[in-house]
Scaffold this motif. Structure first.
Motif: not given
Length: 105
Positions: A82-96
């Protein structure tokens, strides 16, 4: 956290300032909680005792504090987006991550 604060243009010369920032931002519930988590983690990671009751106590305390760590990590990810517009580069570990977060709370 220090890197997120730095990217936000905040002072990072002491970690206490970083914690204070994130407490004000609602990422950390209380600076004292985070310091307690860190102290207990350091004891568990650096104590080479063979006193097994004491070792068990350390890990039980870490387990008790796992919700604090999980909530903080989830809020830091959200704050960074929200504040920096930074998201994980990949979704590799999102589900975990989401799975651990969902089952632990």
């Amino acid at each position: 956290m220090r890197h997120s604060a730095l990217l936000a243009g905040e002072s990072t010369d002491s970690f206490l300032k970083v914690l204070s920032l994130f407490e004000k931002q609602g990422v950390v519930d209380a600076t004292s909680d985070w310091q307690r988590c860190r102290a207990i983690r350091n004891i568990a990671a650096h104590d080479y005792s063979t006193h097994y009751a004491q070792i068990a106590e350390h890990f039980n305390l870490l387990n008790e504090l796992s919700d604090v760590l999980l909530m903080t990590s989830k809020r830091l990810v959200t704050w960074s987006a929200e504040q920096l517009g930074i998201f994980p580069a990949t979704q590799d570990f999102s589900s975990e991550f989401d799975s651990v977060f969902q089952t632990s709370l």
